[in-house]
Design a protein around this motif. Structure first.
Motif, PDB file in Angstrom:
ATOM      1  N   THR A   1       0.847  -1.185   0.000  1.00 15.33           N
ATOM      2  CA  THR A   1       0.000   0.000   0.000  1.00 15.33           C
ATOM      3  C   THR A   1       0.883   1.235   0.000  1.00 15.33           C
ATOM      4  O   THR A   1       2.074   1.160   0.308  1.00 15.33           O
ATOM      5  CB  THR A   1      -0.923   0.019   1.244  1.00 15.33           C
ATOM      6  N   GLU A   2       0.289   2.357  -0.349  1.00 18.65           N
ATOM      7  CA  GLU A   2       0.994   3.638  -0.287  1.00 18.65           C
ATOM      8  C   GLU A   2       0.350   4.486   0.793  1.00 18.65           C
ATOM      9  O   GLU A   2      -0.879   4.559   0.889  1.00 18.65           O
ATOM     10  CB  GLU A   2       0.913   4.358  -1.636  1.00 18.65           C
ATOM     11  N   ILE A   3       1.163   5.106   1.623  1.00 14.79           N
ATOM     12  CA  ILE A   3       0.677   5.989   2.681  1.00 14.79           C
ATOM     13  C   ILE A   3       1.077   7.418   2.330  1.00 14.79           C
ATOM     14  O   ILE A   3       2.244   7.688   2.048  1.00 14.79           O
ATOM     15  CB  ILE A   3       1.284   5.610   4.038  1.00 14.79           C
ATOM     16  N   ARG A   4       0.103   8.296   2.364  1.00 15.59           N
ATOM     17  CA  ARG A   4       0.346   9.723   2.096  1.00 15.59           C
ATOM     18  C   ARG A   4      -0.227  10.503   3.273  1.00 15.59           C
ATOM     19  O   ARG A   4      -1.432  10.512   3.481  1.00 15.59           O
ATOM     20  CB  ARG A   4      -0.319  10.131   0.780  1.00 15.59           C
ATOM     21  N   LYS A   5       0.639  11.163   4.048  1.00  9.05           N
ATOM     22  CA  LYS A   5       0.210  11.807   5.284  1.00  9.05           C
ATOM     23  C   LYS A   5       0.760  13.227   5.376  1.00  9.05           C
ATOM     24  O   LYS A   5       1.820  13.545   4.830  1.00  9.05           O
ATOM     25  CB  LYS A   5       0.695  11.016   6.503  1.00  9.05           C
ATOM     26  N   HIS A   6       0.015  14.073   6.105  1.00 11.37           N
ATOM     27  CA  HIS A   6       0.428  15.455   6.378  1.00 11.37           C
ATOM     28  C   HIS A   6       0.693  15.605   7.869  1.00 11.37           C
ATOM     29  O   HIS A   6      -0.130  15.221   8.691  1.00 11.37           O
ATOM     30  CB  HIS A   6      -0.655  16.441   5.939  1.00 11.37           C
ATOM     31  N   ALA A   7       1.843  16.169   8.197  1.00 16.89           N
ATOM     32  CA  ALA A   7       2.208  16.332   9.608  1.00 16.89           C
ATOM     33  C   ALA A   7       1.210  17.237  10.338  1.00 16.89           C
ATOM     34  O   ALA A   7       0.705  18.191   9.754  1.00 16.89           O
ATOM     35  CB  ALA A   7       3.612  16.928   9.696  1.00 16.89           C
ATOM     36  N   PRO A   8       0.906  16.917  11.607  1.00 21.45           N
ATOM     37  CA  PRO A   8       1.410  15.769  12.374  1.00 21.45           C
ATOM     38  C   PRO A   8       0.648  14.485  12.037  1.00 21.45           C
ATOM     39  O   PRO A   8      -0.567  14.525  11.847  1.00 21.45           O
ATOM     40  CB  PRO A   8       1.182  16.187  13.819  1.00 21.45           C
ATOM     41  N   TRP A   9       1.334  13.365  11.977  1.00 23.68           N
ATOM     42  CA  TRP A   9       0.690  12.095  11.629  1.00 23.68           C
ATOM     43  C   TRP A   9       1.447  10.937  12.288  1.00 23.68           C
ATOM     44  O   TRP A   9       2.591  11.068  12.697  1.00 23.68           O
ATOM     45  CB  TRP A   9       0.646  11.885  10.116  1.00 23.68           C
ATOM     46  N   GLY A  10       0.764   9.807  12.380  1.00 25.36           N
ATOM     47  CA  GLY A  10       1.406   8.602  12.885  1.00 25.36           C
ATOM     48  C   GLY A  10       0.602   7.378  12.497  1.00 25.36           C
ATOM     49  O   GLY A  10      -0.622   7.437  12.386  1.00 25.36           O
ATOM     50  N   VAL A  11       1.270   6.277  12.232  1.00 29.56           N
ATOM     51  CA  VAL A  11       0.603   4.991  11.973  1.00 29.56           C
ATOM     52  C   VAL A  11       1.333   3.927  12.779  1.00 29.56           C
ATOM     53  O   VAL A  11       2.514   4.073  13.099  1.00 29.56           O
ATOM     54  CB  VAL A  11       0.609   4.604  10.472  1.00 29.56           C
ATOM     55  N   ARG A  12       0.631   2.878  13.116  1.00 27.18           N
ATOM     56  CA  ARG A  12       1.286   1.800  13.828  1.00 27.18           C
ATOM     57  C   ARG A  12       0.906   0.458  13.235  1.00 27.18           C
ATOM     58  O   ARG A  12      -0.183   0.295  12.659  1.00 27.18           O
ATOM     59  CB  ARG A  12       0.943   1.846  15.312  1.00 27.18           C
ATOM     60  N   ALA A  13       1.799  -0.493  13.355  1.00 27.42           N
ATOM     61  CA  ALA A  13       1.561  -1.857  12.885  1.00 27.42           C
ATOM     62  C   ALA A  13       1.779  -2.804  14.062  1.00 27.42           C
ATOM     63  O   ALA A  13       2.816  -2.746  14.722  1.00 27.42           O
ATOM     64  CB  ALA A  13       2.510  -2.204  11.740  1.00 27.42           C
ATOM     65  N   GLU A  14       0.811  -3.639  14.337  1.00 32.81           N
ATOM     66  CA  GLU A  14       0.937  -4.618  15.404  1.00 32.81           C
ATOM     67  C   GLU A  14       1.834  -5.774  14.949  1.00 32.81           C
ATOM     68  O   GLU A  14       2.012  -5.999  13.760  1.00 32.81           O
ATOM     69  CB  GLU A  14      -0.444  -5.145  15.790  1.00 32.81           C
ATOM     70  N   PRO A  15       2.407  -6.521  15.878  1.00 31.92           N
ATOM     71  CA  PRO A  15       3.229  -7.682  15.503  1.00 31.92           C
ATOM     72  C   PRO A  15       2.422  -8.666  14.659  1.00 31.92           C
ATOM     73  O   PRO A  15       1.217  -8.838  14.862  1.00 31.92           O
ATOM     74  CB  PRO A  15       3.609  -8.304  16.855  1.00 31.92           C
ATOM     75  N   PHE A  16       3.074  -9.304  13.708  1.00 29.64           N
ATOM     76  CA  PHE A  16       2.398 -10.301  12.874  1.00 29.64           C
ATOM     77  C   PHE A  16       3.390 -11.367  12.439  1.00 29.64           C
ATOM     78  O   PHE A  16       4.608 -11.168  12.527  1.00 29.64           O
ATOM     79  CB  PHE A  16       1.722  -9.641  11.667  1.00 29.64           C
ATOM     80  N   SER A  17       2.864 -12.491  11.985  1.00 34.69           N
ATOM     81  CA  SER A  17       3.710 -13.604  11.555  1.00 34.69           C
ATOM     82  C   SER A  17       4.143 -13.372  10.116  1.00 34.69           C
ATOM     83  O   SER A  17       3.562 -13.917   9.173  1.00 34.69           O
ATOM     84  CB  SER A  17       2.956 -14.930  11.675  1.00 34.69           C
TER      85      SER A  17
END
Length: 304
Positions: A19-35
């Motif tokens: 995927t492509e992420i396009r963000k404007h500050a302030p911003w944040g994303v998180r990813a949980e642990p995965f296999s």
């Protein structure tokens, strides 16, 4: 076949996604642990990768960061930006914070792979939690080319995009890991599997094992391929790989057999032949000793 390709091949499950992420500050994303494993490439702007432990890592345009063990992490315009949004419990999806910022724009290209970690190749086990490959002019040209192709395909999809993206994601993972192993020798003598893959004799023996897992290999025969005496080859192989030559051969045969049982429809007899066993009984005995299940039971259990 080669060791790196095979190490990934036996662990891969399903199709990768991106995927492509396009963000404007302030911003944040998180990813949980995965296999699985994931990567991020900064296409525009700057950001920070915040690992579960240790210092945040500043990322700039062209930087590539890989999470080979699927550890939870966050991406943000600043280490101090708060992250919101419910975490993903199963899929390696990026969960964004609200995007109401009017600050500088950051664009990231992200990919994820599902991996079977029940029997990882030792090459994979020694990888760090985070691989950071900073952009450097004139370095990693194949990786940069793959990034450009993948980004363009995602931004401008056309006929066959699903197949193209899947193939490019596979290429990306190989290029990232190849770059990391190559760079282990930049600051001094290589260690671990970086040294193993660079050792001409041991790398030659490994290549023959992976190309012909059904070959009736002996330590003498592998040593001859490596250009060493039996004793010298056995010492060198065991020191670098962490297993004796025939121990690694058996381990690889059983790993390959498990993948063939899980993912294919070949008979147990055919799999026995493809992994170097002259009888189905001998193969079944070796497989049960390794996995605690007969081949047929393993297949039924692996397929639910």
């Amino acid at each position: 076949m080669d060791v790196l390709s095979d190490a990934i091949g036996v662990m891969r499950m399903g199709r990768p996604h991106s995927t492509e992420i396009r963000k404007h500050a302030p911003w944040g994303v998180r990813a949980e642990p995965f296999s699985g494993a994931g990567f991020h490439v900064v296409l525009t702007g700057t950001c920070w990768l915040i690992p579960p432990a240790g210092d945040a890592i500043a990322l700039g345009v062209g930087d590539v960061v890989c999470l080979p063990h699927g550890c939870g992490h966050a991406l943000a315009d600043s280490p101090s930006t708060s992250l919101t949004g419910a975490p993903s419990a199963s899929l390696p999806e990026l969960v964004p914070s609200a995007d109401h910022g009017a600050g500088p724009t950051a664009v990231l290209l992200c990919g994820a792979y599902t991996l079977d970690r029940t029997r990882p190749h030792p090459l994979f086990e020694e990888l760090p939690e985070v691989i950071h490959l900073p952009a450097r002019l004139g370095h990693r040209t194949p990786l940069r080319a793959a990034v450009g192709l993948l980004g363009d395909e995602i931004a401008h999809p056309g006929h066959g995009t699903d197949a193209v993206v899947s193939a490019l994601l596979d290429i990306m993972l190989l290029y990232i890991l190849r770059a990391w192993f190559d760079e282990q020798t930049d600051d001094g003598p290589a260690t671990g599997w970086a040294a193993t893959l660079r050792d001409p004799a041991v790398a030659t023996a490994l290549r023959h094992i992976h190309q012909e897992p059904a070959g009736q290999w002996t330590v003498e025969a592998l040593g001859a391929k490596a250009g060493l005496s039996r004793a010298a080859f056995s010492r060198r192989f065991t020191s670098l790989v962490g297993r004796p030559p025939l121990g690694y051969l058996t381990w690889w045969r059983m790993t390959l057999a498990a993948r063939l049982l899980r993912d294919g429809d070949a008979s147990v007899q055919t799999i026995a032949q493809r992994t170097g066993y002259t009888s189905e009984f001998a193969f079944a005995k070796a497989f049960k000793r390794e996995y605690g299940l007969a081949p047929g039971q393993y297949r039924r259990q692996a397929r639910g």
